[in-house]
Motif scaffolding. Structure first.
Motif, PDB file in Angstrom:
ATOM      1  N   ILE A 164       0.829  -1.002  -0.139  1.00 37.74           N
ATOM      2  CA  ILE A 164       0.155  -0.167  -0.009  1.00 37.74           C
ATOM      3  C   ILE A 164       0.909   1.355   0.220  1.00 37.74           C
ATOM      4  O   ILE A 164       1.572   1.539   0.870  1.00 37.74           O
ATOM      5  CB  ILE A 164      -0.971   0.054   1.235  1.00 37.74           C
ATOM      6  CG1 ILE A 164      -1.839  -1.392   1.549  1.00 37.74           C
ATOM      7  CG2 ILE A 164      -1.845   1.326   1.159  1.00 37.74           C
ATOM      8  CD1 ILE A 164      -2.857  -1.492   0.321  1.00 37.74           C
ATOM      9  N   SER A 219      -3.480   4.398  -0.285  1.00 36.57           N
ATOM     10  CA  SER A 219      -4.265   4.519   0.645  1.00 36.57           C
ATOM     11  C   SER A 219      -5.355   5.691   0.610  1.00 36.57           C
ATOM     12  O   SER A 219      -6.491   5.492   1.151  1.00 36.57           O
ATOM     13  CB  SER A 219      -3.520   4.967   2.049  1.00 36.57           C
ATOM     14  OG  SER A 219      -4.291   5.019   3.158  1.00 36.57           O
ATOM     15  N   ILE A 243      -8.172   4.519  -1.420  1.00 34.60           N
ATOM     16  CA  ILE A 243      -9.163   3.692  -0.713  1.00 34.60           C
ATOM     17  C   ILE A 243      -9.927   4.608   0.138  1.00 34.60           C
ATOM     18  O   ILE A 243     -11.194   4.487   0.180  1.00 34.60           O
ATOM     19  CB  ILE A 243      -8.225   2.771  -0.009  1.00 34.60           C
ATOM     20  CG1 ILE A 243      -7.497   1.633  -0.951  1.00 34.60           C
ATOM     21  CG2 ILE A 243      -9.042   1.816   1.058  1.00 34.60           C
ATOM     22  CD1 ILE A 243      -6.517   0.740  -0.299  1.00 34.60           C
ATOM     23  N   ILE A 244      -9.480   5.473   0.843  1.00 36.37           N
ATOM     24  CA  ILE A 244     -10.093   6.281   1.850  1.00 36.37           C
ATOM     25  C   ILE A 244     -11.132   7.203   1.017  1.00 36.37           C
ATOM     26  O   ILE A 244     -12.529   7.320   1.510  1.00 36.37           O
ATOM     27  CB  ILE A 244      -9.120   7.186   2.992  1.00 36.37           C
ATOM     28  CG1 ILE A 244      -8.535   6.283   3.636  1.00 36.37           C
ATOM     29  CG2 ILE A 244     -10.045   8.044   3.557  1.00 36.37           C
ATOM     30  CD1 ILE A 244      -7.223   6.895   4.496  1.00 36.37           C
ATOM     31  N   LYS A 287      -0.953  -4.696   3.511  1.00 37.25           N
ATOM     32  CA  LYS A 287      -2.118  -5.090   4.000  1.00 37.25           C
ATOM     33  C   LYS A 287      -3.018  -5.708   2.755  1.00 37.25           C
ATOM     34  O   LYS A 287      -3.134  -5.084   1.868  1.00 37.25           O
ATOM     35  CB  LYS A 287      -2.991  -4.153   4.866  1.00 37.25           C
ATOM     36  CG  LYS A 287      -4.088  -4.807   5.663  1.00 37.25           C
ATOM     37  CD  LYS A 287      -4.823  -3.582   6.555  1.00 37.25           C
ATOM     38  CE  LYS A 287      -5.768  -4.261   7.450  1.00 37.25           C
ATOM     39  NZ  LYS A 287      -6.254  -3.380   8.434  1.00 37.25           N
ATOM     40  N   ILE A 325      -8.850  -5.087   3.790  1.00 37.57           N
ATOM     41  CA  ILE A 325      -9.186  -3.706   4.077  1.00 37.57           C
ATOM     42  C   ILE A 325     -10.592  -3.432   3.725  1.00 37.57           C
ATOM     43  O   ILE A 325     -11.626  -2.869   4.393  1.00 37.57           O
ATOM     44  CB  ILE A 325      -8.495  -2.644   3.099  1.00 37.57           C
ATOM     45  CG1 ILE A 325      -7.177  -2.864   3.564  1.00 37.57           C
ATOM     46  CG2 ILE A 325      -8.873  -1.099   3.544  1.00 37.57           C
ATOM     47  CD1 ILE A 325      -5.981  -2.246   2.869  1.00 37.57           C
ATOM     48  N   SER A 361      -8.447   0.182   8.672  1.00 33.96           N
ATOM     49  CA  SER A 361      -7.215   0.297   8.710  1.00 33.96           C
ATOM     50  C   SER A 361      -6.351   0.361   7.268  1.00 33.96           C
ATOM     51  O   SER A 361      -6.778  -1.103   6.935  1.00 33.96           O
ATOM     52  CB  SER A 361      -6.105  -0.167   9.649  1.00 33.96           C
ATOM     53  OG  SER A 361      -4.650  -0.177   9.238  1.00 33.96           O
ATOM     54  N   THR A 362      -5.708   1.007   6.608  1.00 37.80           N
ATOM     55  CA  THR A 362      -5.019   0.739   5.446  1.00 37.80           C
ATOM     56  C   THR A 362      -3.917   0.002   5.588  1.00 37.80           C
ATOM     57  O   THR A 362      -3.041  -0.111   4.458  1.00 37.80           O
ATOM     58  CB  THR A 362      -5.331   1.732   4.195  1.00 37.80           C
ATOM     59  OG1 THR A 362      -4.348   2.747   4.868  1.00 37.80           O
ATOM     60  CG2 THR A 362      -6.538   2.477   4.235  1.00 37.80           C
ATOM     61  N   SER A 363      -3.298   0.189   6.865  1.00 40.31           N
ATOM     62  CA  SER A 363      -1.877  -0.053   7.096  1.00 40.31           C
ATOM     63  C   SER A 363      -1.166   1.273   7.052  1.00 40.31           C
ATOM     64  O   SER A 363       0.181   1.231   7.701  1.00 40.31           O
ATOM     65  CB  SER A 363      -1.273  -1.430   6.317  1.00 40.31           C
ATOM     66  OG  SER A 363      -0.672  -0.828   5.039  1.00 40.31           O
ATOM     67  N   VAL A 364      -1.700   2.453   6.472  1.00 38.43           N
ATOM     68  CA  VAL A 364      -1.024   3.464   6.447  1.00 38.43           C
ATOM     69  C   VAL A 364      -1.999   4.628   7.182  1.00 38.43           C
ATOM     70  O   VAL A 364      -1.336   5.669   7.835  1.00 38.43           O
ATOM     71  CB  VAL A 364      -0.926   4.059   4.813  1.00 38.43           C
ATOM     72  CG1 VAL A 364      -0.207   5.431   4.719  1.00 38.43           C
ATOM     73  CG2 VAL A 364       0.012   3.216   4.035  1.00 38.43           C
ATOM     74  N   HIS A 365      -3.080   4.522   6.951  1.00 40.41           N
ATOM     75  CA  HIS A 365      -3.971   5.285   7.801  1.00 40.41           C
ATOM     76  C   HIS A 365      -5.019   4.446   8.432  1.00 40.41           C
ATOM     77  O   HIS A 365      -5.499   3.528   8.095  1.00 40.41           O
ATOM     78  CB  HIS A 365      -4.688   6.372   6.921  1.00 40.41           C
ATOM     79  CG  HIS A 365      -3.969   7.386   5.974  1.00 40.41           C
ATOM     80  ND1 HIS A 365      -3.436   7.164   4.767  1.00 40.41           N
ATOM     81  CD2 HIS A 365      -3.878   8.509   6.354  1.00 40.41           C
ATOM     82  CE1 HIS A 365      -2.980   8.055   4.485  1.00 40.41           C
ATOM     83  NE2 HIS A 365      -2.912   9.104   5.348  1.00 40.41           N
ATOM     84  N   THR A 366      -5.272   5.045   9.691  1.00 38.27           N
ATOM     85  CA  THR A 366      -6.709   4.381  10.479  1.00 38.27           C
ATOM     86  C   THR A 366      -7.731   5.338  10.345  1.00 38.27           C
ATOM     87  O   THR A 366      -7.367   6.580  10.340  1.00 38.27           O
ATOM     88  CB  THR A 366      -6.519   4.261  11.826  1.00 38.27           C
ATOM     89  OG1 THR A 366      -5.467   3.450  11.891  1.00 38.27           O
ATOM     90  CG2 THR A 366      -7.470   3.757  12.542  1.00 38.27           C
TER      91      THR A 366
END
Length: 207
Positions: free
Chosen positions: A12, A17, A20-21, A123, A128, A191-196
């Motif tokens: 990611i 990330s 995705i968000i 991730k 995700i 969580s994207t493993s970069v952001h929650t």
């Protein structure tokens, strides 16, 4: 070879990330618009996403507004200049704030070098999407707990950014919206493993 492909698939980037968000926010906001009856149900079309059927607005003004805000938001997320996005639902006549849906962002890794765009997290995308599906389900399910919106309503999006962000032309700075006599309902995080991303709704009691 199989292991290498799997590692690449689960990598990611910061921009990935943000993508995705931004996509989650699009489906999440549309789901709230439908579930809370902000617009007529006839103006929504069903789409399949995250293993769910999600209703998205077909109204051109709504689509253009969301695209404009979320494209800019995506850039700010990728540059780590955003803390929260709030969806504000108001009484269309009195402008009183009735609900505030908060999507709070936290960067999971604070040691990412400035300007870094390469892989910063790992991730599985399916994991995700499953986490996002659970959040969307909660958004849909919480309608039974929220007071009825028995008046014409309008909505807006507020983006909380760092003070050094350049504000695009046509955007306005505004103060945070406050709800008097409110209750908060927190939902799952993903969580994207970069952001929650944490989701919660504050709503006015005794409307």
């Amino acid at each position: 070879m199989g292991s290498t492909l799997q590692e690449t698939k689960s990598a990611i980037t910061l921009r990935g990330s943000a993508e995705i968000i931004s996509e989650f926010l699009d489906y999440g906001v549309n789901s709230i618009l439908f579930q809370r009856g902000i617009y007529s149900s006839e103006t929504f079309n069903a789409e399949q996403k995250y293993g769910l059927t999600i209703l998205k607005s077909a109204d051109d003004k709504v689509k253009d507004f969301l695209q404009n805000v979320l494209e800019q938001t995506k850039e700010w997320i990728a540059s780590r200049k955003i803390q929260k996005i709030s969806m504000i639902i108001c009484n269309a006549d009195t402008k009183e704030v009735l609900e505030c849906w908060d999507f709070k962002l936290q960067v999971e890794k604070n040691d990412i070098p400035e300007g870094e765009t390469e892989v910063v997290g790992h991730k599985d995308v399916k994991v995700i999407q499953n986490e996002i599906r659970d959040v969307i389900r909660q958004i849909t399910g919480c309608v039974t707990f929220l007071p009825m919106l028995d008046c014409p309503c309008s909505f807006d999006l507020q983006v909380y950014t760092d003070s050094n962000c350049d504000v695009p032309e046509g955007w306005e700075e505004s103060a945070p919206k406050i709800i008097d006599n409110c209750q908060e309902l927190k939902m799952r995080s993903f969580s994207t493993s970069v952001h929650t991303v944490d989701t919660a709704v504050c709503y006015k009691l005794n409307m």
